[in-house]
Write a protein that holds these residues in place. Sequence first.
Motif, PDB file in Angstrom:
ATOM      1  N   PRO A 121      -1.109  -7.589  -0.083  1.00 44.93           N
ATOM      2  CA  PRO A 121      -0.268  -6.389   0.063  1.00 44.93           C
ATOM      3  C   PRO A 121      -0.035  -5.995   1.526  1.00 44.93           C
ATOM      4  O   PRO A 121       1.055  -5.548   1.879  1.00 44.93           O
ATOM      5  CB  PRO A 121      -1.058  -5.301  -0.686  1.00 44.93           C
ATOM      6  N   ASN A 181      -2.962   8.944   8.942  1.00 47.25           N
ATOM      7  CA  ASN A 181      -3.769   9.450   7.824  1.00 47.25           C
ATOM      8  C   ASN A 181      -5.153   9.893   8.285  1.00 47.25           C
ATOM      9  O   ASN A 181      -5.754  10.793   7.696  1.00 47.25           O
ATOM     10  CB  ASN A 181      -3.924   8.374   6.743  1.00 47.25           C
ATOM     11  N   MET A 234       3.590  -5.923   4.183  1.00 46.31           N
ATOM     12  CA  MET A 234       4.033  -4.740   4.930  1.00 46.31           C
ATOM     13  C   MET A 234       4.022  -4.967   6.431  1.00 46.31           C
ATOM     14  O   MET A 234       4.972  -4.654   7.124  1.00 46.31           O
ATOM     15  CB  MET A 234       3.091  -3.548   4.658  1.00 46.31           C
ATOM     16  N   CYS A 248      -0.306   4.152   0.337  1.00 43.17           N
ATOM     17  CA  CYS A 248      -0.898   5.100   1.296  1.00 43.17           C
ATOM     18  C   CYS A 248      -0.445   4.811   2.717  1.00 43.17           C
ATOM     19  O   CYS A 248      -0.619   5.631   3.597  1.00 43.17           O
ATOM     20  CB  CYS A 248      -2.424   5.086   1.223  1.00 43.17           C
ATOM     21  N   LEU A 249       0.102   3.607   2.962  1.00 45.44           N
ATOM     22  CA  LEU A 249       0.591   3.258   4.304  1.00 45.44           C
ATOM     23  C   LEU A 249       2.110   3.278   4.364  1.00 45.44           C
ATOM     24  O   LEU A 249       2.692   2.915   5.382  1.00 45.44           O
ATOM     25  CB  LEU A 249       0.078   1.869   4.715  1.00 45.44           C
ATOM     26  N   SER A 250       2.754   3.678   3.271  1.00 46.14           N
ATOM     27  CA  SER A 250       4.213   3.738   3.228  1.00 46.14           C
ATOM     28  C   SER A 250       4.628   5.200   3.335  1.00 46.14           C
ATOM     29  O   SER A 250       4.219   6.026   2.508  1.00 46.14           O
ATOM     30  CB  SER A 250       4.725   3.167   1.902  1.00 46.14           C
ATOM     31  N   VAL A 278       0.487   4.274  10.217  1.00 48.25           N
ATOM     32  CA  VAL A 278       0.297   5.263   9.152  1.00 48.25           C
ATOM     33  C   VAL A 278      -1.190   5.431   8.841  1.00 48.25           C
ATOM     34  O   VAL A 278      -1.653   6.547   8.564  1.00 48.25           O
ATOM     35  CB  VAL A 278       1.110   4.893   7.897  1.00 48.25           C
ATOM     36  N   ALA A 279      -1.941   4.336   8.940  1.00 47.97           N
ATOM     37  CA  ALA A 279      -3.387   4.463   8.742  1.00 47.97           C
ATOM     38  C   ALA A 279      -3.973   5.409   9.781  1.00 47.97           C
ATOM     39  O   ALA A 279      -4.841   6.237   9.469  1.00 47.97           O
ATOM     40  CB  ALA A 279      -4.055   3.088   8.814  1.00 47.97           C
ATOM     41  N   ARG A 319       0.845  -1.197   0.000  1.00 50.86           N
ATOM     42  CA  ARG A 319       0.000   0.000   0.000  1.00 50.86           C
ATOM     43  C   ARG A 319       0.881   1.247   0.000  1.00 50.86           C
ATOM     44  O   ARG A 319       1.615   1.491   0.948  1.00 50.86           O
ATOM     45  CB  ARG A 319      -0.847   0.024   1.270  1.00 50.86           C
ATOM     46  N   GLY A 322       3.982   0.054   9.188  1.00 47.05           N
ATOM     47  CA  GLY A 322       3.112   1.172   8.837  1.00 47.05           C
ATOM     48  C   GLY A 322       1.645   0.806   8.669  1.00 47.05           C
ATOM     49  O   GLY A 322       0.799   1.692   8.554  1.00 47.05           O
TER      50      GLY A 322
END
Lengths: 161, 284
Positions: free
Chosen positions: B99, B35, B103, A67-69, B31-32, A65, B27
């Motif tokens: 995906p 955001n 991560m 958007c999560l990096s 990171v979510a 993703r 992340g």
Amino acid sequence: MTGEPVTLPVTLRVNGAERPVAAVAPWTTLLTVLRDELGLTGAKRGCNQGVCGACTVMIDGEPVRSCLSLALNCTGRDIVTVEGLAPAGALAPVQQALAEGNAVQCGFCTPGILISAHALLRRNAPLSVDEVRAGLSGNLCRCSGYKKIVEAIVRASEARP
Amino acid sequence: MEFVRPDSIEAAVAALQAEGAACLAGGATLVAMMNADLVAPERLVSLRDVAALREASRRPDGTVVIGAMRRHRETAEETDLRDGQRVLREAAAQIANPPVRNMGTIGGSCAFADPAADYPPALVAADARFALAGAEGRRTVPAGDFFRDWYETALEPGELIESVILPPAPAGTVGSYTKLARVAGDFAIASVALALGMDGGACTHLAVAVGACGPVPARRRDIEAELLGGPLGNAEIGRLTDALAEAFDPVDDVRASAGYRRRVAPRMVRQAIGEAMQKLGETQ
């Protein structure tokens, strides 16, 4: 440890090219840099939460993703977006397969689907419907056009030499 | 907000001592939340360059050490996890989607400690320990004590997860992780992590942890110990599920009601044990 400036210059390797960006804040995602700084608008900002899959790109050969990096965490890595799947003006086999299968409705999910499918097709064997569905389970299509997408990718996997 | 990328555990711990510092692992969660404007750490300590955190290894006695930065995909494919330890492989394989599994890390997921996540019950059933590093030095904490409450762990400010340590599973035991979810990859409505060994109709190893039915995984070691050495029939499994139900403290949420979780979880335990016994060639 002393504080560092809020923004940092960064150079990312995107689709084989070194792309410098003058000032990146720590919270800036790779997706934001790709779209807003580098003009690569293939990856889409859908949910910005890692759920929808529209922002999927490859980092070091694996779909992730964007958007999560965080962009500052992506230096030294090999980033491939949908724009880098084939030379300008040409289509990668997976793109050709989706086009021939009319496997596109609104198209918003398509770049992410193409990245996930491209990674799936690197396994050098015909894929079953279930394998494709599992491989695409992180990519949502709000048009619910899954059937043609899955069929096109299965066909592409069978057509390989 | 500042961003640092230390290249050793010692440097990462030092960087974490600042007020408002947070580790950035894969992340997938942090990171979510950034955001969504839910968190804004004053200092992000990226663990990406700490090579020691990315390794997994198996010791001669069968103990497996998994670095905190190992990603779900790697843990799902970890051939060093054998016998009952395979409960962790099965849990990792059911997290989210490809995906995100490329991560998300075991350390990041466990530090977040969502009660409906997949690692907590699997690590509790595997009798795993967390190796933690902080300014005061290193310590280990059993998984059962690490997960304390909703999104709350034994981590102290300035500490990070170095690895999770799985003890050897007795040879011939099986490990399994069963998740009930609305769709594949969602967080659990309820989940069952199991390690089981049987020999000639007698139970030789039993560990059952239920996830998403309370703030922390439910496990009843007292009843498990009482059942060792005997058969595992309907009555024995009933004793275990009754005891587990006493440990449940489920809530209503968007995925299911508390009442539904109470109904379905004991059945999932019974089914998981039955399937494990079949794999072992035992009849119930």
